[in-house]
Write a protein that holds these residues in place. Structure first.
Motif, short mmCIF file in Angstrom:
data_model
loop_
_atom_site.label_atom_id
_atom_site.label_comp_id
_atom_site.label_asym_id
_atom_site.label_seq_id
_atom_site.Cartn_x
_atom_site.Cartn_y
_atom_site.Cartn_z
N VAL A 65 -2.71 -5.54 -3.18
CA VAL A 65 -2.55 -4.05 -3.60
C VAL A 65 -2.63 -3.94 -5.45
CG1 VAL A 65 -1.49 -2.17 -3.71
CG2 VAL A 65 -1.87 -3.57 -1.23
N ALA A 66 -2.04 -5.32 -5.87
CA ALA A 66 -1.78 -4.85 -6.89
C ALA A 66 -3.22 -5.48 -7.76
CB ALA A 66 -0.87 -6.29 -7.86
N ARG A 67 -3.82 -6.59 -7.96
CA ARG A 67 -5.11 -6.91 -7.73
C ARG A 67 -5.84 -5.84 -7.16
NH1 ARG A 67 -3.10 -11.19 -6.50
NH2 ARG A 67 -3.78 -11.73 -4.56
N LEU A 68 -6.41 -4.86 -6.84
CA LEU A 68 -6.87 -3.85 -6.18
C LEU A 68 -6.54 -2.46 -7.06
CD1 LEU A 68 -8.87 -2.70 -3.92
CD2 LEU A 68 -7.11 -1.96 -2.99
N ARG A 69 -5.34 -2.45 -7.26
CA ARG A 69 -5.81 -1.11 -7.89
C ARG A 69 -5.93 -2.01 -9.61
NH1 ARG A 69 0.85 0.98 -7.90
NH2 ARG A 69 0.23 1.72 -10.52
N THR A 70 -6.15 -3.38 -10.01
CA THR A 70 -7.06 -3.17 -11.28
C THR A 70 -8.11 -3.66 -11.05
OG1 THR A 70 -4.66 -5.06 -11.66
CG2 THR A 70 -6.90 -5.08 -13.40
N LEU A 71 -8.46 -3.78 -9.99
CA LEU A 71 -10.31 -3.63 -10.11
C LEU A 71 -10.30 -1.82 -9.99
CD1 LEU A 71 -12.68 -4.98 -8.58
CD2 LEU A 71 -12.18 -4.23 -6.30
N LEU A 72 -9.84 -0.78 -9.55
CA LEU A 72 -10.10 0.37 -9.12
C LEU A 72 -9.40 1.00 -10.69
CD1 LEU A 72 -9.33 1.14 -5.58
CD2 LEU A 72 -11.13 0.77 -6.74
N GLY A 73 -8.80 0.34 -11.65
CA GLY A 73 -8.90 1.54 -12.86
C GLY A 73 -7.19 1.98 -12.92
N VAL A 74 -6.39 2.03 -11.26
CA VAL A 74 -5.23 2.55 -11.21
C VAL A 74 -4.04 2.12 -11.43
CG1 VAL A 74 -4.12 3.20 -9.35
CG2 VAL A 74 -6.86 3.51 -8.96
N GLY A 75 -3.51 2.61 -12.53
CA GLY A 75 -2.55 1.59 -12.89
C GLY A 75 -1.49 2.26 -12.78
N PHE B 102 0.96 -1.18 -0.13
CA PHE B 102 0.18 0.02 -0.56
C PHE B 102 0.77 1.33 -0.10
CE2 PHE B 102 -3.74 -2.63 1.67
CZ PHE B 102 -5.04 -2.31 0.22
N ARG B 103 1.92 1.44 1.16
CA ARG B 103 2.62 2.85 0.60
C ARG B 103 3.04 2.98 -0.65
NH1 ARG B 103 7.90 0.51 3.19
NH2 ARG B 103 8.55 0.12 0.56
N ASP B 104 4.15 1.60 -1.04
CA ASP B 104 4.56 1.69 -2.74
C ASP B 104 3.92 1.99 -3.67
OD1 ASP B 104 6.45 0.98 -1.19
OD2 ASP B 104 6.86 -1.43 -2.02
N SER B 105 1.72 1.60 -3.70
CA SER B 105 1.39 2.49 -4.42
C SER B 105 0.38 3.42 -4.09
CB SER B 105 -0.36 0.79 -4.70
OG SER B 105 0.52 0.04 -5.59
N LEU B 106 0.83 4.58 -2.65
CA LEU B 106 0.22 5.51 -1.91
C LEU B 106 -0.17 6.41 -3.08
CD1 LEU B 106 -1.22 5.93 -0.16
CD2 LEU B 106 0.95 6.97 0.94
N ALA C 234 -3.65 9.50 -6.43
CA ALA C 234 -3.94 10.96 -7.62
C ALA C 234 -5.00 10.06 -8.29
CB ALA C 234 -2.09 11.21 -8.30
N ALA C 235 -6.10 9.25 -7.35
CA ALA C 235 -6.74 8.64 -8.01
C ALA C 235 -8.09 9.09 -7.16
CB ALA C 235 -7.10 6.96 -8.31
N GLY C 236 -7.45 9.63 -6.05
CA GLY C 236 -8.78 10.08 -5.28
C GLY C 236 -8.90 9.59 -4.24
#
Length: 162
Positions: free
Chosen positions: A152-162, A60-64, A69-71
């Protein structure tokens, strides 16, 4: 354990963070800001400074930055005391708040507390879970029994956050 469903109101709460400040979901959402607020990602984890929880927290820290930026604001919730959360945050350079829920009332409200399998035995405890709450306080996603690695990578994909 009652699981929450997307489209339902997220249970509001007020907990203490790693610095012993009071934090509510309403504040995290920025509900009272002129821009209408932001989404919040809540992740419930079993214990600070354990291997799996460290992996998830650091992911999560590395994807923060892209999540923000995605809100989205990101917040971790565990039963740990503020002192332990502060040490965890400092040790691993976590740049988001960690909240203390010692009596697991918020865990229960979100369905992140209950029976689970642990090394082949049924035990009661934290069910590693992640919730996405929109700016209005509605649950967008409720993800139960997630894995610490790769979640977290799967969550980012689900949310459409690149």
């Amino acid at each position: 354990m009652t699981k929450l469903e997307p489209g339902t109101p997220a249970p509001d709460f007020t907990l203490i963070d790693q610095d012993e400040r009071s934090v509510s979901l309403r504040e995290l959402r920025g509900a009272d800001t002129p821009d209408g607020g932001r989404g919040v990602i809540l992740f419930f984890y079993p214990a600070a400074m354990t291997p799996g929880c460290t992996t998830e927290a650091c992911d999560f820290r590395d994807s923060l930055a892209p999540l923000q930026a995605a809100g989205y604001a990101v917040v971790g919730i565990s039963r740990d005391a503020p002192e332990k959360l502060r040490a965890f945050r400092e040790r691993d350079g976590l740049t988001y708040d960690l909240l203390s829920d010692p009596d697991h009332a918020v865990h229960e409200a979100y369905g992140a507390w209950g029976e689970k399998m642990n090394y082949g035995k049924t035990v009661e405890g934290v069910i590693r879970s992640t919730f996405v709450v929109d700016a209005s306080g509605t649950l967008v996603d409720a993800l139960y029994n997630v894995k610490a690695t790769g979640h977290v990578a799967r969550l980012r994909t689900l949310l459409g956050v690149g």
